[in-house]
Design an enzyme around this catalytic site. Sequence first.
Site, short mmCIF file in Angstrom:
data_model
loop_
_atom_site.label_atom_id
_atom_site.label_comp_id
_atom_site.label_asym_id
_atom_site.label_seq_id
_atom_site.Cartn_x
_atom_site.Cartn_y
_atom_site.Cartn_z
N PRO A 299 0.79 -1.23 0.00
CA PRO A 299 0.00 0.00 0.00
C PRO A 299 0.82 1.28 0.00
CG PRO A 299 -0.08 -1.08 2.14
CD PRO A 299 0.54 -2.05 1.19
N ASN A 300 0.34 2.20 -0.81
CA ASN A 300 0.85 3.57 -0.93
C ASN A 300 2.15 3.68 -1.73
OD1 ASN A 300 -1.28 4.88 0.64
ND2 ASN A 300 -0.39 3.76 2.37
N ARG B 45 6.32 12.40 -2.50
CA ARG B 45 6.60 13.09 -1.23
C ARG B 45 7.57 12.25 -0.40
NH1 ARG B 45 2.59 10.67 2.29
NH2 ARG B 45 3.41 11.95 3.96
N TYR C 2 12.30 8.02 1.27
CA TYR C 2 12.10 6.95 0.28
C TYR C 2 12.84 7.18 -1.05
CZ TYR C 2 8.34 5.70 3.48
OH TYR C 2 7.63 5.34 4.60
N ASN D 160 7.90 -6.04 -0.82
CA ASN D 160 7.83 -4.85 0.01
C ASN D 160 6.36 -4.67 0.35
OD1 ASN D 160 7.82 -2.42 1.31
ND2 ASN D 160 9.04 -1.33 -0.22
N ALA E 6 3.21 -0.95 4.80
CA ALA E 6 2.67 -0.95 6.18
C ALA E 6 2.15 -2.32 6.61
CB ALA E 6 1.57 0.10 6.29
N HIS F 174 4.04 -4.70 9.05
CA HIS F 174 4.04 -4.56 10.50
C HIS F 174 2.73 -5.01 11.15
CE1 HIS F 174 7.45 -2.21 9.26
NE2 HIS F 174 6.68 -1.29 8.68
N ASP G 267 1.22 -16.01 7.26
CA ASP G 267 0.69 -17.36 6.98
C ASP G 267 0.88 -17.73 5.50
OD1 ASP G 267 -0.06 -17.68 9.61
OD2 ASP G 267 -2.17 -17.22 9.27
N GLU H 213 12.35 -10.10 1.94
CA GLU H 213 11.71 -8.86 2.40
C GLU H 213 12.54 -7.67 1.93
OE1 GLU H 213 11.55 -8.62 6.68
OE2 GLU H 213 10.31 -6.79 6.63
N HIS I 242 12.74 -3.30 1.86
CA HIS I 242 12.25 -1.97 2.25
C HIS I 242 13.20 -0.91 1.74
CE1 HIS I 242 9.13 -3.56 4.77
NE2 HIS I 242 10.01 -4.39 5.30
N SER J 90 13.43 2.20 3.07
CA SER J 90 14.00 2.75 4.31
C SER J 90 14.40 1.59 5.22
CB SER J 90 12.97 3.64 5.00
OG SER J 90 11.86 2.86 5.44
N ARG K 35 13.31 3.72 12.56
CA ARG K 35 12.18 4.65 12.53
C ARG K 35 11.26 4.43 13.74
NH1 ARG K 35 9.71 4.50 6.71
NH2 ARG K 35 8.66 6.35 7.53
N ARG L 47 7.20 0.35 13.59
CA ARG L 47 7.75 -0.26 12.37
C ARG L 47 8.81 -1.32 12.68
NH1 ARG L 47 5.85 3.21 8.23
NH2 ARG L 47 5.56 5.32 9.01
O1 CA2 Z 1 10.70 1.60 3.59
C1 CA2 Z 1 9.82 0.94 3.02
O2 CA2 Z 1 9.97 0.45 1.89
C2 CA2 Z 1 8.48 0.76 3.71
O3 CA2 Z 1 7.99 -0.53 3.37
C3 CA2 Z 1 7.58 1.85 3.15
C4 CA2 Z 1 6.19 1.88 3.80
C5 CA2 Z 1 6.31 1.89 5.33
O4 CA2 Z 1 5.02 1.76 5.90
C6 CA2 Z 1 7.20 0.78 5.84
O5 CA2 Z 1 7.32 0.90 7.25
C7 CA2 Z 1 8.58 0.84 5.22
C8 CA2 Z 1 5.42 3.13 3.34
C9 CA2 Z 1 5.17 3.18 1.88
C10 CA2 Z 1 4.52 4.48 1.51
O6 CA2 Z 1 5.37 5.13 0.59
C11 CA2 Z 1 5.12 6.40 0.20
C12 CA2 Z 1 6.17 7.08 -0.37
C13 CA2 Z 1 6.01 8.37 -0.81
C14 CA2 Z 1 4.80 9.00 -0.68
C15 CA2 Z 1 3.75 8.32 -0.10
C16 CA2 Z 1 3.90 7.02 0.32
#
Ligand code: CA2
Length: 144
Positions: free
Chosen positions: A11-12, A19, A24, A76, A79, A82, A89, A100, A102, A104, A109, A113
């Site tokens: 997601p996202n 941003r 990221y 990846n 969210a 976590h 499963d 896995e 990521h 970041s 953080r 997370r």
């Molecule tokens: O560091 C990563 O790849 C994460 O999987 C990114 C997730 C975060 O929830 C994990 O803890 C670590 C967040 C992805 C959202 O990415 C965005 C990037 C730019 C703008 C909006 C969302």
Amino acid sequence: MTDIVFVLNGPNLNLLGTREPEIYGSDTLADIGAMLGGKARELGLEIDFRQTNHEGVLVDWLHEARSTGAKAVLLNAAAYTHTSVALLDAIKAIGVPVIEVHLSDPATREGFRHLSYVGMAAVDEVKGLGARGYAVALEKAAAL
Ligand code: CA2
């Protein structure tokens, strides 16, 4: 087994590059997919690169990795990493090695997370290397 590596993004991540570049990076997910396609060719692999905002779709795609005979999955789960026992499963169920990934490093953080359900079943992890981490993870998949 095939030479296909599934690359699944949660997601996202479709908003990548719009941003928080300080966390990221400035690449979009399409940029990462294109870069990884080139890396796959170098390694003699094929990638199936996807993104979804839905937890159950990630579960379905993990099952599809099994039925396709994928060599590995780079995951990846964003969210859902976590929070998702369903992903844990599924990873345990499919018998396909999952790495896995990521952008970041979640361990540096917020506390929420630090827990990774994905990490409880993944065979390896790449964190904190930005977009390059996907290429590093693909090299690890090639070596499996
Ligand atoms: O560091 C990563 O790849 C994460 O999987 C990114 C997730 C975060 O929830 C994990 O803890 C670590 C967040 C992805 C959202 O990415 C965005 C990037 C730019 C703008 C909006 C969302």
